[in-house]
Design a protein around this motif. Structure first.
Motif, PDB file in Angstrom:
ATOM      1  N   ARG A 108      -2.883  31.546  15.081  1.00  0.00           N
ATOM      2  CA  ARG A 108      -3.600  31.308  16.338  1.00  0.00           C
ATOM      3  C   ARG A 108      -4.476  32.503  16.683  1.00  0.00           C
ATOM      4  NH1 ARG A 108      -4.030  32.715  21.211  1.00  0.00           N
ATOM      5  NH2 ARG A 108      -2.415  34.311  20.997  1.00  0.00           N
ATOM      6  N   GLN A 109      -3.900  33.696  16.565  1.00  0.00           N
ATOM      7  CA  GLN A 109      -4.680  34.894  16.860  1.00  0.00           C
ATOM      8  C   GLN A 109      -5.833  35.048  15.873  1.00  0.00           C
ATOM      9  OE1 GLN A 109      -2.287  38.422  17.381  1.00  0.00           O
ATOM     10  NE2 GLN A 109      -0.796  37.372  18.678  1.00  0.00           N
ATOM     11  N   GLY A 110      -5.590  34.692  14.624  1.00  0.00           N
ATOM     12  CA  GLY A 110      -6.645  34.757  13.626  1.00  0.00           C
ATOM     13  C   GLY A 110      -7.787  33.817  13.943  1.00  0.00           C
ATOM     14  N   TYR A 111      -7.458  32.586  14.329  1.00  0.00           N
ATOM     15  CA  TYR A 111      -8.498  31.621  14.683  1.00  0.00           C
ATOM     16  C   TYR A 111      -9.305  32.084  15.891  1.00  0.00           C
ATOM     17  CZ  TYR A 111      -7.621  27.690  11.516  1.00  0.00           C
ATOM     18  OH  TYR A 111      -7.533  26.873  10.413  1.00  0.00           O
ATOM     19  N   ALA A 112      -8.639  32.752  16.822  1.00  0.00           N
ATOM     20  CA  ALA A 112      -9.358  33.249  17.998  1.00  0.00           C
ATOM     21  C   ALA A 112     -10.405  34.281  17.590  1.00  0.00           C
ATOM     22  CB  ALA A 112      -8.373  33.847  19.001  1.00  0.00           C
ATOM     23  N   VAL A 150      -4.941  34.322   5.486  1.00  0.00           N
ATOM     24  CA  VAL A 150      -3.872  33.643   4.755  1.00  0.00           C
ATOM     25  C   VAL A 150      -3.019  32.812   5.701  1.00  0.00           C
ATOM     26  CG1 VAL A 150      -1.772  33.989   3.397  1.00  0.00           C
ATOM     27  CG2 VAL A 150      -3.826  35.311   2.874  1.00  0.00           C
ATOM     28  N   ALA A 151      -2.680  33.370   6.861  1.00  0.00           N
ATOM     29  CA  ALA A 151      -1.875  32.629   7.835  1.00  0.00           C
ATOM     30  C   ALA A 151      -2.585  31.347   8.271  1.00  0.00           C
ATOM     31  CB  ALA A 151      -1.578  33.506   9.053  1.00  0.00           C
ATOM     32  N   MET A 152      -3.901  31.412   8.413  1.00  0.00           N
ATOM     33  CA  MET A 152      -4.677  30.265   8.870  1.00  0.00           C
ATOM     34  C   MET A 152      -4.842  29.199   7.800  1.00  0.00           C
ATOM     35  SD  MET A 152      -7.534  32.655  10.687  1.00  0.00           S
ATOM     36  CE  MET A 152      -8.883  31.484  10.620  1.00  0.00           C
ATOM     37  N   SER A 200       0.216  23.678  10.016  1.00  0.00           N
ATOM     38  CA  SER A 200      -0.773  22.736  10.528  1.00  0.00           C
ATOM     39  C   SER A 200      -1.387  23.258  11.822  1.00  0.00           C
ATOM     40  CB  SER A 200      -0.126  21.372  10.794  1.00  0.00           C
ATOM     41  OG  SER A 200      -1.009  20.519  11.500  1.00  0.00           O
ATOM     42  N   ILE A 201      -2.685  23.017  11.984  1.00  0.00           N
ATOM     43  CA  ILE A 201      -3.315  23.422  13.248  1.00  0.00           C
ATOM     44  C   ILE A 201      -2.834  22.541  14.399  1.00  0.00           C
ATOM     45  CG2 ILE A 201      -5.358  24.371  12.128  1.00  0.00           C
ATOM     46  CD1 ILE A 201      -6.873  21.843  13.030  1.00  0.00           C
ATOM     47  N   GLN A 202      -2.122  21.459  14.071  1.00  0.00           N
ATOM     48  CA  GLN A 202      -1.562  20.592  15.108  1.00  0.00           C
ATOM     49  C   GLN A 202      -0.196  21.088  15.591  1.00  0.00           C
ATOM     50  OE1 GLN A 202      -3.259  18.081  16.237  1.00  0.00           O
ATOM     51  NE2 GLN A 202      -4.814  17.725  14.659  1.00  0.00           N
ATOM     52  N   ARG A 203       0.269  22.206  15.051  1.00  0.00           N
ATOM     53  CA  ARG A 203       1.629  22.649  15.365  1.00  0.00           C
ATOM     54  C   ARG A 203       1.826  22.910  16.851  1.00  0.00           C
ATOM     55  NH1 ARG A 203       5.874  24.440  12.325  1.00  0.00           N
ATOM     56  NH2 ARG A 203       7.383  25.772  13.391  1.00  0.00           N
ATOM     57  N   THR A 204       0.824  23.522  17.491  1.00  0.00           N
ATOM     58  CA  THR A 204       0.894  23.750  18.935  1.00  0.00           C
ATOM     59  C   THR A 204      -0.461  23.415  19.542  1.00  0.00           C
ATOM     60  OG1 THR A 204       0.137  26.066  18.898  1.00  0.00           O
ATOM     61  CG2 THR A 204       2.505  25.673  18.565  1.00  0.00           C
ATOM     62  N   PRO A 205      -0.485  23.028  20.814  1.00  0.00           N
ATOM     63  CA  PRO A 205      -1.773  22.752  21.463  1.00  0.00           C
ATOM     64  C   PRO A 205      -2.692  23.969  21.460  1.00  0.00           C
ATOM     65  CG  PRO A 205       0.039  21.887  22.785  1.00  0.00           C
ATOM     66  CD  PRO A 205       0.654  22.715  21.693  1.00  0.00           C
ATOM     67  N   ALA A 211      -6.356  24.045  19.716  1.00  0.00           N
ATOM     68  CA  ALA A 211      -7.542  24.269  20.551  1.00  0.00           C
ATOM     69  C   ALA A 211      -8.434  25.365  19.978  1.00  0.00           C
ATOM     70  CB  ALA A 211      -7.114  24.627  21.978  1.00  0.00           C
ATOM     71  N   VAL A 212      -7.835  26.475  19.565  1.00  0.00           N
ATOM     72  CA  VAL A 212      -8.650  27.581  19.085  1.00  0.00           C
ATOM     73  C   VAL A 212      -9.200  27.294  17.691  1.00  0.00           C
ATOM     74  CG1 VAL A 212      -6.786  28.955  18.053  1.00  0.00           C
ATOM     75  CG2 VAL A 212      -8.796  30.095  19.029  1.00  0.00           C
ATOM     76  N   ALA A 213      -8.438  26.568  16.854  1.00  0.00           N
ATOM     77  CA  ALA A 213      -8.950  26.189  15.537  1.00  0.00           C
ATOM     78  C   ALA A 213     -10.119  25.225  15.679  1.00  0.00           C
ATOM     79  CB  ALA A 213      -7.832  25.562  14.704  1.00  0.00           C
ATOM     80  N   THR A 214     -10.004  24.302  16.615  1.00  0.00           N
ATOM     81  CA  THR A 214     -11.084  23.355  16.860  1.00  0.00           C
ATOM     82  C   THR A 214     -12.339  24.067  17.344  1.00  0.00           C
ATOM     83  OG1 THR A 214      -9.506  21.587  17.379  1.00  0.00           O
ATOM     84  CG2 THR A 214     -11.761  21.314  18.186  1.00  0.00           C
ATOM     85  N   ARG A 215     -12.153  25.092  18.182  1.00  0.00           N
ATOM     86  CA  ARG A 215     -13.304  25.874  18.656  1.00  0.00           C
ATOM     87  C   ARG A 215     -13.997  26.577  17.500  1.00  0.00           C
ATOM     88  NH1 ARG A 215     -14.311  31.204  20.938  1.00  0.00           N
ATOM     89  NH2 ARG A 215     -12.119  31.824  20.794  1.00  0.00           N
ATOM     90  N   ALA A 216     -13.223  27.159  16.612  1.00  0.00           N
ATOM     91  CA  ALA A 216     -13.800  27.885  15.480  1.00  0.00           C
ATOM     92  C   ALA A 216     -14.551  26.939  14.545  1.00  0.00           C
ATOM     93  CB  ALA A 216     -12.707  28.616  14.714  1.00  0.00           C
TER      94      ALA A 216
END
Length: 205
Positions: free
Chosen positions: A63-67, A107-109, A115-120, A124-129
């Motif tokens: 999540r932090q990586g996607y941000a 690597v974490a991402m 899955s990016i669906q694991r938490t809202p 959300a942040v993966a979808t933004r990226a």
């Protein structure tokens, strides 16, 4: 000596930082929660105050990586305006730059199986990226005749696949995969060939 995580005053982040170090060194499945706790300087029991298991810890690292990834892509996209071509190329370069600068997050991402669906929050942040890449592709697609225009999602997926392939094969110093060309040049020329096939290479960058 005080426990490092507690000394920093943010045990949760200390554990994420420890996980990123271990992911970079050993991969997403190459460490245990106990090792993450030891690296963070806390007891294994302390991990469970913040994370239910290793996958939850890796998901937070992702999540932090996607941000960070989203911020870099948005900056690259906006910096490339008003040219749709320059903005698009900038997002491709930002992808490679992110992978080079933040290998643990990358690597974490993309390689942990989380899955990016694991938490809202992660979704959300993966979808933004990924939305930045699609927006850049959509802008550029408007310069292609409608009868030859690929869907923006396909367009961005092609460049994403190309970027990911360059990272995996040539930008991670994997044994036996040395290239006579710098990864940046490989990606740049590969994107150029793709855009030339769509008749976009003549656009002023």
């Amino acid at each position: 000596m005080p426990k490092r995580g507690y000394h920093h005053g943010n045990l949760r982040q200390a554990l994420v930082d420890a996980a990123l170090t271990l992911i970079t060194e050993k991969g997403p499945t190459g460490f245990t929660l106990s090792e993450a706790a030891k690296t963070a300087g806390v007891t294994p029991a302390a991990v469970y105050r913040h994370f239910e298991g290793r996958e939850d810890l890796i998901a937070e690292a992702a999540r932090q990586g996607y941000a960070t990834f989203a911020d870099l892509l948005e900056f690259a996209y906006n910096d490339g305006k008003p040219s749709a071509l320059t903005a698009f190329l900038s997002t491709g370069r930002a992808y490679l730059a992110f992978a080079n600068k933040y290998p643990g997050q990358y690597v974490a991402m993309f390689e942990s199986g989380i899955s990016i669906q694991r938490t809202p929050e992660l979704h959300a942040v993966a979808t933004r990226a990924l939305g930045v890449m699609e927006t850049a592709a959509h802008d550029l697609c408007q310069h292609v005749p409608e009868n030859r225009r690929p869907p923006p999602q396909m367009f961005s997926a092609h460049i994403w696949a190309m970027s990911h392939g360059v990272v995996e094969l040539f930008a991670r110093n994997a044994p036996g995969t040395q290239s006579p060309f710098p990864p940046d040049d490989l990606l740049e020329t590969g994107i150029g060939i793709y855009l030339r096939g769509l008749g976009l290479i003549e656009l002023d960058a």
